[in-house]
Enzyme design. Structure first.
Site, PDB file in Angstrom:
ATOM      1  N   ASP A 287       6.314  30.336   8.081  1.00  0.00           N
ATOM      2  CA  ASP A 287       6.821  31.052   6.915  1.00  0.00           C
ATOM      3  C   ASP A 287       7.032  30.009   5.806  1.00  0.00           C
ATOM      4  OD1 ASP A 287       7.808  32.907   5.120  1.00  0.00           O
ATOM      5  OD2 ASP A 287       9.000  33.955   6.617  1.00  0.00           O
TER       6      ASP A 287
HETATM    7  C1  NOJ Z   1       8.841  34.626   3.075  1.00  0.00           C
HETATM    8  C2  NOJ Z   1       8.838  35.877   3.905  1.00  0.00           C
HETATM    9  O1  NOJ Z   1       9.742  35.741   4.980  1.00  0.00           O
HETATM   10  C3  NOJ Z   1       7.474  36.229   4.475  1.00  0.00           C
HETATM   11  O2  NOJ Z   1       7.557  37.520   5.028  1.00  0.00           O
HETATM   12  C4  NOJ Z   1       6.438  36.160   3.414  1.00  0.00           C
HETATM   13  O3  NOJ Z   1       5.194  36.539   3.942  1.00  0.00           O
HETATM   14  C5  NOJ Z   1       6.384  34.751   2.866  1.00  0.00           C
HETATM   15  N1  NOJ Z   1       7.668  34.443   2.266  1.00  0.00           N
HETATM   16  C6  NOJ Z   1       5.285  34.573   1.841  1.00  0.00           C
HETATM   17  O4  NOJ Z   1       5.553  35.319   0.705  1.00  0.00           O
END
Ligand code: NOJ
Length: 766
Positions: A287
Site C-alpha cells: 500500500d
Molecule cells: C491507500 C489505500 O489504502 C489503498 O486502498 C489505495 O489503493 C492506495 N492508497 C492507492 O491509492
C-alpha cells in the site's frame, strides 16, 4: 519413488494431489510472455531491476513527493506510476520510458478505479447488496474499459477485506461481513476487470488489502489487527483466495500490523500463504508508503532494514515510498539480498507487462478517450445496477411505491441535491484536480422531472454535513469541511422543515453521511445521523404526513428511531452517477427492490463488532438467565444479515436434500421452492445457511453457503438448487491445523435472510 525407495501411500497421495493442484491452476501468463520476460531480465542491471520494483507517484504531493518522475523514468528507475488521471500526461511519461530509457520498458499506470471512472457505479458495499455477482462483473467490466481508454492498465480493486465493524469507514469499499458472499463478489470483480484470463484487453486487478485490514482494533482505520489463524483461514483470507483462484494478477499488502507483524513485511502472508499454499504467480505491491512505514511501526530499524524485510517477506513492488529505490541496490551489493531474490521479485512484473500487451501497445489513443467515457450504455447500466443494489428496509402500509398524485412535496436533507455525495468516495476522474466530467443526477433533480409542473416541491437541505476532524483526503477531493451550525442556524432549519412538511402531502427525506465521512481515514465512534438530520426527520414525522427516508451512506447508521417511526426506508447507499434516477425507479415502483443487506445492521454503536456468523456462547441470548447480552440494549441487530423487503412477498417451502446421509468426500443437492405470493413481479434471494453441530472446533451458529437471486412473476414458483459438498462443508480446524470435512450432523436452513426458519438435517459420515 523417492531416492529409489517406495513413497509411503499418504505421502504419495499428497504429492500427487499437490502436483495435480499445481497443474490445474492455469498459468497467469503465457509461456511466450514468460520467455520474453526472462530474456529481458538477463539484459538488466541491478539498478534497472530495482527500477521495475518502484511505483512512483505521478503527481507532486506536497509533503510526500516534490517533483515529477521524468528524470527517473529516463534512467529506467520507474516500473509503474500511480495517481495519474490525465491521459495526455500518461502518454508523455510513457514516451520517456519507451523512447529514452536504455531497455525501453513501458510503464504500468495504476489508479484506484474502485467503482467506475467518469460513469461512477454504486460503491462496492452497495453492489454486494445486489446479491448478484453479475452486477459486480458487469460494472467492473465497464469500469475497466473506461480505465483503459484513459490509459490506466491496473486498478487497485477489488477490496475484499471482511468488515464486521461498521465504525470502520472502509466497510463501504468491500462486500461486507461474510466470507461466502465476499468470495463471490471478489471473483466477479476479477472476471469483470481481467476477463477469464489476463491479456491485452484486461485491466489488471489488485486484490487488497492483504490481509486482515478490516479487523482494525476499535474500527479505527490503520489500527492493528489481532486475528488468530483459525479466523484468518475461515473468514478473512477466504475472499482473497477466491480472487487468487479467479486469476488475479496482483495483490496489495495492507497497512496495518497483523498479529504484531506489519502485513507489508509479513512473510507468513506474502510467501507461506499466498505463494506456497495458494500458488500465486503474480506480484505483490505495498500500500502507499507502507514500506517506509515499516520503520514507523517500530518493525524496521531504518529504511534499509525496511527494504530488506519487505523484499525478504515476498513484497515485489514499493508503492510511492522510494525505499526500494534508495536501498535495494546497496543491499544486493552487500550480499544481504541475493540477486536471485531480486530476479524473483522482478520477473512477474515484466511477464505481466508482456501479457497485458504493454510492450506492443504502450500508448493510449487519447482522441478516443472521451467517446468511450461518455458512451450512454454505461449510464444506462449504472442506473440499472444502482436500482438493483438498493435495499428496502421498511415499508409500512404500502407507503411505497409512490404514485405521482402528490401535489405538494417537501424534500428535506443535505444529500437530496448533493452532486458530490451521491457518487461516494473514490471518484477518480475528479481526484487531484483532474477534470470531473461526470454529471450525477440527484434525487431532487429526478423528483422535479418526475412530478413536472403539476406539483410543487419545497426543498429544505439543512446545514451542510461536516466532519469534526477533516480528512487527509479533503485536499485531494476538493471537499471543504465547514464549522458546525450555530444554535440559531439550527433553529432556523428546523423551522423551515416544520413549515415545508406541514404544508406537504408527502415528505421525502434524503439523509445519511457525506461522501467524505465514509471510506479511507473515515472511521467513526458514533453511528448517529450526522448534523441535525435526526431533528429534521423527527420534525417531518411530527407533521403527520407520510415520510419516506432515502439513505445515502457507506455503512449502517443508527436509524433505530426511524425504524419505528418513519413508514418507508430505502437504503440507496451511494448509488453513483445515475443515482437520483435509480432511486426514483425504485420509489415509483418501476423497479421492485430486491437487494439484501451484506452486513448486520446494529441498533447502536455499542453492539459493534456485530456479525451473524458468530459462535454460540454457553448462555445463548434467548435463555432467560445469564444470557450473552447487554442489559440496556438487545444483542440482536436492527436488521439481520441478508435482510431486505420487496413490493411483493415470497414463501419458501419444500426444503429437501437429494441425499440426507453422505460421506465426507461426497456432496448432496439442496432444493428449495420459492413462490411469489404477492401481486407484482419481484426478485427473491434464496439464501442457504448451515451449522455444524459438533466437531474438533466450535463452529458458527450459521454460515452462508449458497445464494441465488431469482425473478418471479406473481404466483410463480421456482426451485432453487444448491450443492453442499467439500467446498461448503469443510473448515480449517485449529486443532488439526488443516482443512477438512468432519463427520457429524449439519443443520441446513434456506430462506430470505439469515434468520430463515425452514430447516432440515444433513448427516455426514466418514
Ligand atoms: C491507500 C489505500 O489504502 C489503498 O486502498 C489505495 O489503493 C492506495 N492508497 C492507492 O491509492
Amino acid at each position: 519413488m523417492q531416492n529409489g525407495k517406495l513413497m509411503p501411500f499418504a505421502a504419495l497421495v499428497t504429492a500427487t494431489l499437490f502436483s495435480i493442484a499445481a497443474q490445474a491452476q492455469n498459468p497467469l501468463v503465457s509461456p511466450e510472455s514468460q520467455r520474453r520476460a526472462k530474456e529481458l531480465l538477463r539484459k538488466m542491471t541491478v539498478d534497472e531491476k530495482v527500477g521495475q520494483l518502484n511505483q512512483s507517484s505521478g503527481i507532486v504531493m506536497p509533503g510526500f513527493v516534490d517533483q515529477k518522475p521524468d528524470d527517473m523514468i529516463a534512467k529506467g528507475e520507474v516500473g509503474s506510476i500511480l495517481w495519474l488521471n490525465n491521459t495526455k500526461e500518461i502518454n508523455r511519461l510513457q514516451h520517456i520510458a519507451v523512447d529514452q530509457s536504455r531497455l525501453h520498458i513501458p510503464i504500468l499506470f495504476a489508479f484506484d478505479v474502485i467503482h467506475g471512472w467518469r460513469t461512477v457505479f454504486p460503491v462496492p458495499l452497495a453492489m454486494a447488496s445486489s446479491w448478484d455477482p453479475s452486477v459486480e462483473e458487469a460494472a467492473q467490466k465497464e469500469a475497466g474499459e473506461d480505465a483503459r481508454a484513459a490509459g490506466i492498465r491496473w486498478t487497485f480493486t477489488p477490496m475484499v477485506d471482511i468488515a464486521r465493524d461498521s465504525r470502520w469507514g472502509r466497510i463501504m469499499e468491500g462486500a461486507g461481513e461474510d466470507p461466502y458472499l465476499g468470495s463471490a463478489m471478489a471473483r466477479a470483480q476479477v472476471y469483470g476487470f481481467q476477463g477469464k484470463s489476463l491479456g491485452p484487453d484486461s485491466e489488471l486487478v489488485s486484490v487488497k488489502h492483504f490481509a486482515g485490514y478490516g479487523a482494525a482494533e476499535g474500527g479505527r482505520d490503520y489500527d492493528s489487527s489481532y486475528i488468530p489463524e483459525v479466523l484468518m483461514q475461515n473468514v478473512y483470507l477466504k475472499p482473497f483466495h477466491a480472487a487468487e483462484q479467479a486469476g488475479a494478477g496482483n495483490f496489495m499488502s495492507a497497512y496495518m500490523d497483523l498479529n504484531d507483524v506489519p502485513a507489508t513485511g509479513n512473510r507468513w502472508l506474502l510467501t507461506d500463504v499466498l505463494r506456497k499454499d495458494w500458488g500465486f504467480q503474480g506480484f505483490v505491491v505495498s500500500d502507499a508508503f507502507a514500506v517506509a512505514s515499516l520503520q514507523v511501526h517500530g518493525f524496521a530499524a531504518d529504511p534499509a532494514d525496511a527494504a530488506l524485510k519487505a523484499i525478504n517477506a515476498g513484497l515485489n513492488m514499493d508503492m510511492a515510498s522510494l525505499t526500494y529505490t534508495h536501498n535495494l541496490a546497496k543491499l544486493v551489493a552487500e550480499g544481504k539480498v541475493s540477486e536471485a531474490t531480486l530476479d524473483k521479485a522482478v520477473l512477474p512484473i515484466l511477464a505481466i507487462k508482456y501479457q497485458l500487451g504493454l510492450f506492443d501497445h504502450p500508448y493510449v489513443d487519447d482522441t478516443k478517450t472521451d467517446a468511450v467515457l461518455d458512451r450512454p450504455e454505461g449510464l444506462a447500466l449504472e442506473r440499472k445496477i444502482a436500482a438493483r443494489s438498493m435495499v428496502l428496509l421498511r415499508n409500512e402500509n404500502h407507503t411505497l411505491p409512490l404514485t405521482t398524485s402528490a401535489k405538494k412535496i417537501a424534500v428535506i436533507g443535505p444529500l437530496a441535491d448533493s452532486i458530490h455525495d451521491i457518487e461516494g468516495g473514490w471518484t477518480v476522474e475528479g481526484l487531484f484536480g483532474g477534470p470531473a466530467k461526470s454529471h450525477p443526477v440527484t434525487v431532487l433533480a429526478t423528483l422535479k422531472s418526475r412530478y413536472g409542473a403539476n406539483a410543487e416541491i419545497t426543498f429544505v437541505p439543512g446545514p451542510q454535513l461536516s466532519r469534526v476532524f477533516p480528512s487527509m483526503l479533503d485536499a485531494l477531493t476538493g471537499v471543504k469541511q465547514v464549522p458546525p451550525p450555530t444554535e440559531a442556524e439550527k433553529a432556523d432549519w428546523i423551522n423551515k422543515t416544520k413549515a415545508a412538511t406541514a404544508d406537504a402531502d408527502l415528505v421525502i427525506a434524503v439523509m445519511g453521511e457525506a461522501a467524505s465521512m465514509s471510506g479511507e481515514a473515515a472511521s467513526q465512534a458514533s453511528m448517529a445521523l450526522p448534523g441535525i438530520q435526526q431533528e429534521m426527520l423527527e420534525t417531518a414525522v411530527a407533521s403527520g404526513k407520510p415520510v419516506v427516508l432515502v439513505l445515502e451512506n457507506g455503512r449502517p447508521l443508527d436509524i433505530t428511531w426511524a425504524s419505528e417511526h418513519v413508514p418507508a426506508i430505502l437504503e440507496a447507499w451511494y448509488p453513483g452517477t445515475e443515482g437520483g434516477n435509480a432511486v426514483a425507479d425504485v420509489l415509483f415502483g418501476d423497479v421492485n427492490p430486491g437487494g439484501k443487506l451484506p452486513v448486520s445492521w446494529a441498533r447502536s454503536v455499542g453492539q459493534e463488532p456485530l456479525y451473524y456468523n458468530h459462535n454460540l456462547t454457553h448462555e445463548p441470548e434467548d435463555r432467560p438467565t445469564f444470557t450473552s447480552r447487554y442489559w440496556d440494549v438487545e444483542s440482536k441487530p436492527l436488521y439481520v444479515f441478508g435482510y431486505g423487503l420487496s413490493y411483493t412477498s415470497f414463501n419458501f417451502s419444500n426444503l429437501r436434500l437429494s441425499h440426507d446421509h453422505i460421506r465426507a468426500s461426497e456432496s448432496t443437492e439442496v432444493s428449495v421452492d420459492v413462490t411469489n405470493t404477492g401481486s407484482v413481479a419481484g426478485d427473491a434471494v434464496a439464501e442457504l445457511y448451515i451449522h455444524q453441530r459438533a466437531g474438533s472446533a466450535s463452529r458458527p451458529v450459521r454460515q452462508l453457503e449458497g445464494f441465488e437471486r431469482v425473478t418471479l412473476k406473481p404466483g410463480e414458483t421456482q426451485t432453487v438448487k444448491f450443492t453442499l459438498g467439500k467446498d461448503e462443508l469443510e473448515f480449517w480446524s485449529p486443532q488439526t491445523k488443516a482443512w477438512g470435512v468432519e463427520p457429524g450432523a449439519f443443520d441446513v436452513w434456506a430462506g430470505g435472510d439469515s434468520k430463515a426458519s425452514l430447516n432440515t438435517l444433513l448427516t455426514v459420515t466418514q
